[in-house]
Design an enzyme around this catalytic site. Structure first.
Site, PDB file in Angstrom:
ATOM      1  N   ILE A   1       0.800  -1.230   0.000  1.00  0.00           N
ATOM      2  CA  ILE A   1       0.000   0.000   0.000  1.00  0.00           C
ATOM      3  C   ILE A   1       0.827   1.272   0.000  1.00  0.00           C
ATOM      4  CG2 ILE A   1      -2.109  -0.924   0.981  1.00  0.00           C
ATOM      5  CD1 ILE A   1      -1.220  -0.044   3.703  1.00  0.00           C
ATOM      6  N   GLY A   2       2.139   1.116   0.166  1.00  0.00           N
ATOM      7  CA  GLY A   2       2.911   2.349   0.117  1.00  0.00           C
ATOM      8  C   GLY A   2       4.385   2.069   0.036  1.00  0.00           C
TER       9      GLY A   2
ATOM     10  N   GLY B   1       8.321   4.289   0.124  1.00  0.00           N
ATOM     11  CA  GLY B   1       8.990   5.580   0.248  1.00  0.00           C
ATOM     12  C   GLY B   1      10.399   5.365   0.716  1.00  0.00           C
ATOM     13  N   GLY B   2      11.020   6.432   1.131  1.00  0.00           N
ATOM     14  CA  GLY B   2      12.392   6.316   1.601  1.00  0.00           C
ATOM     15  C   GLY B   2      12.483   5.517   2.886  1.00  0.00           C
ATOM     16  N   MET B   3      11.342   5.372   3.552  1.00  0.00           N
ATOM     17  CA  MET B   3      11.384   4.686   4.834  1.00  0.00           C
ATOM     18  C   MET B   3      11.002   3.227   4.698  1.00  0.00           C
ATOM     19  SD  MET B   3      11.108   7.250   7.492  1.00  0.00           S
ATOM     20  CE  MET B   3       9.933   8.528   7.725  1.00  0.00           C
ATOM     21  N   GLY B   4      11.001   2.733   3.496  1.00  0.00           N
ATOM     22  CA  GLY B   4      10.707   1.318   3.352  1.00  0.00           C
ATOM     23  C   GLY B   4       9.363   1.097   2.674  1.00  0.00           C
TER      24      GLY B   4
ATOM     25  N   VAL C   1       5.326  -0.490   2.860  1.00  0.00           N
ATOM     26  CA  VAL C   1       4.229  -0.791   3.780  1.00  0.00           C
ATOM     27  C   VAL C   1       3.251  -1.734   3.084  1.00  0.00           C
ATOM     28  CG1 VAL C   1       2.436   0.161   5.247  1.00  0.00           C
ATOM     29  CG2 VAL C   1       4.456   1.524   4.724  1.00  0.00           C
TER      30      VAL C   1
ATOM     31  N   LYS D   1       5.284  -2.646   8.137  1.00  0.00           N
ATOM     32  CA  LYS D   1       6.267  -1.753   7.544  1.00  0.00           C
ATOM     33  C   LYS D   1       7.613  -2.449   7.538  1.00  0.00           C
ATOM     34  CE  LYS D   1       7.765   3.023   7.738  1.00  0.00           C
ATOM     35  NZ  LYS D   1       6.851   3.685   6.845  1.00  0.00           N
TER      36      LYS D   1
ATOM     37  N   ASP E   1       9.498  14.391  10.940  1.00  0.00           N
ATOM     38  CA  ASP E   1       9.167  14.269   9.517  1.00  0.00           C
ATOM     39  C   ASP E   1       7.678  14.481   9.290  1.00  0.00           C
ATOM     40  OD1 ASP E   1       9.580  11.729   6.940  1.00  0.00           O
ATOM     41  OD2 ASP E   1       9.716  13.908   6.845  1.00  0.00           O
TER      42      ASP E   1
END
Lengths: 794, 245
Positions: free
Chosen positions: A65-66, A68-71, A73, A88, A181
């Site tokens: 579902i998502g 980004g730079g943070m991994g 999800v 995540k 953030d």
């Protein structure tokens, strides 16, 4: 079959009757074509569902579902608990970092302890199947970015969402956790309208809280720095909870206006109709210096809720002007008013410059003698009122341009009519200006503006405010330091007059030392108080006192320096004959600039302490005017001083009776004759004293002329003999010998003229006496000395 | 990103692969024809026929395609179902016209047409702008059909969840964002908060997007690009204004 045809609300075209569901086909398909929910990225990065499922056998992995730079999800389901969760997975690159495991464990525990209805809960965290993971609450909704994509938030809606974010932030901050953030992608909204903030503290964990704009293998840049506070960009190690407040301010702004606050951005109310008090809140959160922002999330929330619960009816402005000056309703002045004001401004400036130029000419040069100036301008004294009135005209004109201060505008127009030297032009212009100002619609515009400024709704500020103690103490210390010397002097005078015993040097130095010490302490304390008050504008009062404490001594020192710098030349002026040397003028300018600088210091400090913006360029003009005004005053007083200095004994400024016929005479006494050589040039020089006697004007001028070979006249330069009281002056005349004169001849001349040494000659005013005649090769050189009648005797 | 699972071939892919020789592919073709009946019908209507005649002709056309099984001379590997269908339709029409003319002019006898090419002569070619317009018209009808099917699919989903009212209230936002639509009004109507409306709109758009992409994907072949087809359809819709019923 007739059907009423609709229009598409987006493109305005007619919707054909056969369009499915009555929707404009073009727009619908276009919307799909444009919409890209996830940016195209390399598919290789994403861990396959298989791999993830294997790593987490206890979960049913549903879909990605998502990312980004943070991994990444994933939406997953816990069949055992029959609920959905968000899984995540942190980026693979972290797995290699040995320190990471420990940090992850620590941070994970902290995050798991965050338990708040507006924060996405962390259920579990750890390592599995080569992934670092966080198991979190699944929020069935959209993030703020997606919500903003469906249309701008109405202010009312934004005002209900923001307080919830504040509550979440406050809770986390109190637990010592910063988000670092905050951005729309991290703020989730569920279908019930509840706000949930995701990814608390993860930024730091993953190293995303620093603005490294590097590219991953997918080709996307990490992190958008637009939401990061300035200190987060500059000194990432040194941030506190106020960085989150800044980010919240950015998000708030974007919610209201649809744009990011970058560069010179307009306040939200300029882009969207909303309560102007919100501007204050947003702009304050966006302050570069964190001391000026709301001090915590609760304060932010209180301010927002206050505005939400006390709405001003639309169309009326709250009127109060916050430190950013944003709550002012700027009414555009009609063009005609602007033009009139500009014209008045021109008249005022013309008066200023013109009067200074004229007076300088008259006072300092001969040239001024020939100008047809009104008698009142002769005396530099008149300069001061003219400058003051002209300043008033200028000030009134500036205010008029902004539709402020109707009485002042009237005054300025009237003054323009009468103030010299511009009154020639000012008369018709002033009449025109008055007729404009008295027009009904113009008067109404001024009144409207006044109303907008005048009504003062309370600014959003905390009720509790106390007086700054440091300010009080600083003022006390300064007072003491200033009064002590005065006290000592008074006592000394008293003692000296009564008992002939003064205060000893010991006491004097003790007193002086005490005074300086307390002055220093008071000044420093004053500065500390000032910066305190600046940082906590809402809670501390006492700016004037603190400013006094901080600036009293510096200003005093500056002013004293100014007086000292100017004094020799004032004294000098008293003995002046004619033109003031350039050096003296320069020193006067410096002396005038110093007090101006001192006043500017005070003013700027006060502005700084109250958190206003730095002075704008047009603000500097005021200071330039001020210093030129002072300069003008200095010149005026200098010329006054000159007039009072005269040939009376004891230097009394007794005004002599003015007659057209004076019975004055001048006695010239020769003291030396000299032959000088300078390169090719040869001079004969006479030193003499001249002594004006009889009844005459104090500033009576006389000339001594020596007619040289080809009709040259040479004015004398004079020396001041400080031992002799005026009016006797030393003078020196030089005249040039023709080039053909030899050195021997020159010396011969000198010998001839030595006879004059020790002799004196009386010359009546208006007459001339011959001195000598010398024969040279091609003719004669004659010298005479005369006392010329002044051109205009009053 | 294709919404279809990479594992199941699209219907058109099936048809193309098997060239109509397998049971599966015949079924697939049949489904496709069923779905895209409307564009063909309306195309034929526009050709100046009354409704009944048009309907009959449409039936005939589809019967011919399905009866054949094979899909004829058009190169299916490069095309899509849409282009294939249009091509087939034009061929069909041409044949039909010829046979009609023959019937009119006294059955069976070949008529010497002045247009017939004589030996060695090259035919006079006039650019057929009318044909272009016809093609575009067909494509437009095609786009409408796609949209209709996708919308119906989403509507049915909502109805199954008992949320038809939601669908009807939120569907205006499928055209995009515009100030003309008031989220506040809808929020009041449904008794939702504005945020909830936003969430709902977002979801509806997502589902519709998936639905329409799935629909298009069914009609493009292997390696076909849904995005390109979608963009083309948008373009077509921008050019042609409704011709009215």
């Amino acid at each position: 079959m007739t059907t009423t045809l609709k229009q598409c609300p987006k493109c305005g075209a007619t919707v054909p009757s056969e369009a499915p569901q009555g929707l404009c086909p073009r727009c619908v398909l276009a919307e799909v074509a444009v919409d890209q929910s996830l940016p195209p990225a390399a598919q290789t990065d994403v861990p396959s569902l298989d791999r993830v499922a294997k790593a987490f056998p206890q979960l049913e992995i549903v879909e990605l579902i998502g990312r980004g730079g943070m991994g990444f999800v994933f939406k997953a389901r816990q069949p055992h608990l029959d609920r959905f969760v968000a899984l995540k997975l942190l980026p693979d690159k972290l797995a290699g970092d040995p320190n990471f495991a420990e940090r992850f464990g620590r941070e994970g525990r902290v995050l798991a302890r965050l338990n708040h209805p507006n924060i996405v809960s962390v259920f579990d965290f750890g390592q599995a199947g080569g992934f670092y993971f966080l198991l979190m609450e699944f929020v069935d909704g959209v993030n703020l970015r997606q919500a903003m994509g469906t249309g701008r938030f109405s202010p009312a809606e934004a005002l209900t969402i923001v307080p919830m974010i504040c509550e979440a932030l406050q809770y986390a901050h109190e637990k010592g956790v910063l988000h670092r953030d905050i951005k729309p992608e991290n703020i989730l909204l569920d279908a019930n309208g509840r706000v949930k903030i995701a990814d608390f503290g993860i930024a730091k964990l993953v190293g995303e809280d620093k603005p490294s704009v590097t590219l991953t293998g997918t080709g996307t840049a990490l992190g958008t720095p637009h939401y990061m506070a300035p200190e987060q960009l500059e000194k990432p190690g040194d941030i506190d909870h106020r960085a989150d407040i800044y980010s919240l301010g950015v998000v708030f702004y974007e919610m209201l206006t649809g744009e990011l606050p970058i560069g010179r951005f307009k306040p939200p109310s300029a882009r969207t109709p909303l309560d102007e008090r919100i501007d204050e809140i947003v702009l304050r959160a966006l302050e570069r210096e964190r001391e000026l922002r709301q001090k915590n999330a609760t304060e932010f929330k209180t301010q927002v809720e206050h505005v939400a619960s006390h709405p001003t009816p639309p169309g009326e402005s709250a009127g109060a002007r916050g430190p950013h000056g944003t709550a002012v309703v700027a009414i555009e002045a009609p063009k005609v008013v602007k033009r009139t004001a500009q014209v008045l401004l021109g008249v005022g400036i013309f008066n200023w410059i013109g009067s200074i130029v004229i007076v300088s000419l008259v006072v300092f040069t001969d040239f001024g003698d020939r100008l047809p100036v009104p008698a009142s301008m002769e005396n530099g004294f008149e300069l001061i009122p003219i400058l003051a009135l002209s300043s008033l005209i200028i000030f009134g004109a500036l205010k008029m341009m902004r539709l402020e201060s109707f009485p002042l505008a009237i005054a300025a127009s009237v003054l323009a009519m009468i103030t010299t030297p511009g009154n020639i032009v000012g008369l018709p212009l002033g009449i025109w200006s008055l007729s404009t100002l008295l027009r009904k619609d113009i008067r109404a515009a001024f009144a409207q503006r006044r109303r907008a400024d005048g009504s003062g709704a309370p600014t959003v500020r905390n009720e509790v405010s106390r007086y700054s103690h440091k300010a009080i103490w600083s003022a006390v210390l300064i007072g003491f330091s200033l009064l002590l010397p005065a006290f000592i002097i008074a006592v000394r005078a008293l003692l000296a007059s009564q008992w002939r015993a003064g205060i000893g040097p010991g006491e004097l130095s003790l007193g002086g030392g005490l005074s300086i010490a307390s002055g220093l302490a008071g000044t420093i304390l004053g500065w500390i108080a000032l910066s305190d008050i600046r940082a906590h504008r809402d809670q501390l009062r006492g700016l004037p006192l603190a400013a006094f404490g901080a600036l009293a001594w510096p200003v005093l020192v500056l002013l004293t320096a100014g007086v000292f710098a100017a004094s020799p030349y004032i004294y000098y002026l008293r003995g002046a004959n004619s033109r003031m040397p350039l050096a003296a003028l320069f020193l006067m300018a410096v002396a005038a600039a110093l007090p101006t600088f001192a006043i500017w210091m005070v003013y700027t400090t006060a502005r700084w302490a109250s958190g206003k913006q730095a002075t704008q360029p047009h603000g500097m003009l005021r200071w330039i005017f001020a210093s030129v005004l002072l300069f003008g005053i200095a010149i005026a007083s200098a010329s006054m001083a000159k007039k009072s200095a005269g040939p009376q004994a004891g230097g009394e400024l007794e005004a002599a009776p003015t007659t057209t016929d004076t019975n004055a005479w001048v006695r010239f006494t020769f003291t030396a004759v000299e032959f000088r050589e300078e390169g090719e040039k040869r001079w004969l020089a006479f030193d003499y004293l001249d002594h004006v006697q009889g009844v005459c004007e104090p500033a009576f001028r006389y000339e001594s002329t020596v007619v040289g070979f080809s009709g040259q006249t040479r004015k004398s330069s004079f020396l001041v003999n400080v031992n002799d009281p005026p009016p006797v002056r030393y003078q020196r005349i030089e005249f040039r010998l023709p080039p053909a004169t030899t050195q021997i001849q020159g010396q011969q001349f000198r010998n001839d003229l030595k006879w004059y040494v020790g002799k004196s000659v009386k010359v009546d005013v208006g007459s001339e006496k011959p001195l000598f005649m010398l024969a040279i090769e091609d003719g004669t050189i004659s010298g005479s000395i005369g006392a010329v009648r002044p051109l205009a005797v009053q | 990103m294709a919404a279809t699972s990479p594992f199941l071939p699209t219907r058109w892919t099936l048809v193309v692969r098997a060239q109509g020789e397998s049971e599966e592919s015949r079924a697939a073709l049949s489904e496709l024809c069923e779905n895209y009946y409307q564009p063909v019908l309306r195309f034929l209507l526009r050709e100046g026929r009354d409704e009944d005649a048009a309907r009959e002709l449409t039936q005939e056309f589809f019967a011919r395609i399905l009866g054949r099984g094979a899909i004829g001379a058009a190169d299916p590997a490069r095309g899509r179902f849409r282009t294939y269908l249009l091509g087939a339709l034009k061929h069909f029409l041409a044949d039909h016209r010829d046979s009609q003319q023959r019937a009119k002019r006294g059955g069976g006898r070949p008529v010497e047409s002045l247009d017939v090419q004589r030996e060695g002569e090259s035919p006079i070619e006039f650019p057929d702008t009318a044909a272009e317009l016809r093609d575009t018209f067909f494509d437009r009808e095609w786009a409408l059909a796609i949209m209709d099917r996708a919308l119906r699919a989403v509507h049915d989903e909502f109805a199954r969840e008992g949320k038809s009212a939601h669908f009807d209230a939120l569907k205006p936002w499928l055209v995009g964002d515009t100030l003309q639509l008031s989220q506040a009004q809808v929020a009041a109507q449904l008794d939702w908060s504005e945020s909830a409306v936003k969430v709902g709109v977002h979801r509806l758009r997502k589902r519709f997007r998936e639905s329409i992409r799935a629909e298009i994907a069914q009609t493009v072949g292997e390696g076909g690009d849904v995005d390109t087809e979608l963009r083309y359809l948008v373009e077509v819709l921008s050019q042609v204004s409704g011709d009215g019923g």
